[in-house]
Design a protein around this motif. Structure first.
Motif: not given
Length: 511
Positions: A53-81
């Motif tokens: 859950v914290l990992g998903k929130f970190s992907s949200a922070c990346l998305n807020a910094f306009a790092l959309h591709n990185s945010a999607e990759i990180v979010h998907e990794m923690f969704v799988v986990g």
């Protein structure tokens, strides 16, 4: 800054998130209460889910910094986990809680396999949702799979062996098996190996492929009827001894008293297996109730058999080709044995009035009669009173049957120097108590004929013997704490009664 957190929260808080949180932590709490043995794994799973859950929130922070591709990759990794953890908890719910409630036992290796397939299915679903072509993935991985299978054929063989062992139920956790020179209880069956706990406290690991390629013996199983294991005790005696006599003595050795781990049904048996020059080979066969203490039980049976054979005068046979050496010192053990017999007679109060010559005469006719722990020496009410026993070493328990005019139970412990069964041998009365060896008891048996020769030659000693018998009998019937006190009056009446019965039984007149 406010805009940053609004963007991050909007990306993080998706419609399915609260339901996933409620499901995961609710299921975790239920399992924590109902599965105490798996609490550590459940807590670890919930902690990892919290990290996801914290990992998903970190992907949200990346998305807020306009790092959309990185945010999607990180979010998907923690969704799988997160999904893997939820599948793990679902597996615990089904295989550890639901199925046992309906008495459906799923082998551990099947549980692991199905859970693993669930993991793979979840990963493939997420890859498909991410836009990956699974057809090309399978085609690309075919060659890689073949290479991996070839390089890991031993590991795969062990894995498939463990799977087949569980599916066929060839062996189960709790079974006692022997493979080669190793015997033990199956403690676990895993993907790669099967573990045996031996009686020595060792854990022996067998690769599953070894069990699949070699024969093994299932000694007992938790689902098997009891008794579980028949044991064979081999022994040789001289061929001149009638087989019926040997079989009678051997069966009586383990049939006169209950042995803790020897089954009464099926009954023990003794069979003549073969014979050769000067010997006959027998097997005493009996069933163990519990296979774990096999060696201690075998030892008890051997001890009782050896003592019974010695009492019956049956010696174990030796091979004809053995060389026997004779020495001039052979008389020394015989002299020591005679001295020990005379000492046993002198230690008995009832024979204190006999002369040295009479003691020596009786000693030469004593028969060595050992009893193993738990052997019944005499049984109350028995009328076969043609002998008595001198207890040279060990202890014997005295038990009385419960009768309307007296309570029963354990009344005394007799030690070295005591005489057993004297009333029955000297008066012909039934045995007055049951005597059971408390330890290994070394006794000498004195038969009626030997004593009769002495009493007929000097009948005047009968009165003193009767007095001692009456006093011993009275003391044994008193509570243990009162035996040192003076005996009550009326003892002379019992003395006269015993003396009269001795006169009638042996047919003498003491004047």
């Amino acid at each position: 800054m406010l805009e940053f957190w609004n963007k991050a929260f909007a990306y993080f808080w998706r419609p399915e998130l609260p339901w996933a949180l409620l499901f995961t932590f609710g299921l975790g709490l239920i399992l924590f209460q109902l599965l105490p043995a798996s609490r550590r794994a459940i807590v670890t799973s919930l902690e990892l889910y919290g990290l996801c859950v914290l990992g998903k929130f970190s992907s949200a922070c990346l998305n807020a910094f306009a790092l959309h591709n990185s945010a999607e990759i990180v979010h998907e990794m923690f969704v799988v986990g997160s999904g893997l953890i939820m599948i793990h908890l679902l597996g615990l719910l089904l295989f550890r809680l639901a199925f046992p409630l309906i008495r459906l036992r799923i082998p551990r290796i099947i549980e692991d396999l199905l859970t693993f397939l669930g993991y793979i299915a979840w990963v493939l679903v997420r890859l498909r949702l991410a836009g990956m072509d699974l057809t090309s993935l399978v085609a690309t991985s075919a060659v890689l799979t073949a290479v991996i299978a070839f390089s890991m054929q031993d590991t795969l063989g062990n894995t498939m062996g463990g799977l087949l062992l569980q599916i066929e139920s060839s062996i189960k956790v709790g079974d006692w098996i022997t493979i080669g020179n190793v015997a033990g209880q199956v403690s676990e069956i895993r993907w790669r190996y099967t573990a045996l706990e031996t009686r020595d406290g060792e854990t022996v690991i067998f690769p599953n492929s070894v069990l699949m390629k070699n024969s093994f013996t299932i000694v007992s199983s938790p689902m098997q009827r009891r008794p579980e294991w028949r044991r064979w005790l081999w022994f040789n005696v001289a061929s001149s001894i009638p087989p019926g006599r040997v079989q009678e003595v051997a069966l009586a050795a383990i049939g006169t008293a209950d042995m803790p781990n020897v089954a009464r049904t099926p009954e023990p048996s003794c069979v003549l297996m073969e014979f050769g020059p000067g010997f006959a080979r027998y097997a005493l066969r009996y069933w163990l109730i519990d296979v774990e203490p096999d060696s201690p039980t075998d030892s008890q049976v051997r001890g009782r058999l050896l003592a019974a054979l010695q009492r019956a005068g049956i010696e174990l046979a030796v091979a004809q080709n053995e060389v026997s050496l004779s020495f001039d010192t052979r008389k020394a053990p015989e002299e020591r044995e005679q001295q020990r017999r005379r000492q046993a007679l002198r230690s008995a109060e009832i024979f204190a009035v006999l002369s040295d010559e009479e003691i020596a005469q009786m000693a030469s006719n004593l028969v060595y009669a050992p009893f193993a722990n738990g052997d019944v020496i005499l049984r109350e009410g028995s009328t076969t009173g043609d002998s008595l026993y001198l207890l040279a070493e060990g202890e014997v328990d005295v038990w009385l049957d419960e009768l309307p005019d007296r309570p029963g139970g354990h009344v005394a412990v007799l030690g070295t120097g005591e005489v057993l069964g004297e009333i029955g041998m000297m008066t012909g009365e039934p045995r007055r108590a049951t005597l059971i060896a408390r330890s290994y008891a070394q006794c000498y048996r004195l038969d009626r004929a030997t004593f009769e020769r002495v009493i007929q030659s000097r009948p005047e000693v009968a009165g003193e013997i009767a007095r001692v018998l009456a006093s011993r009998e009275q003391r044994l019937r008193m509570p243990a704490g009162e035996r040192a006190q003076p005996l009550p009056s009326g003892l002379s009446l019992r003395t006269k009664s015993i003396l009269d019965k001795m006169r009638e039984f042996f047919g003498f007149c003491d004047g």
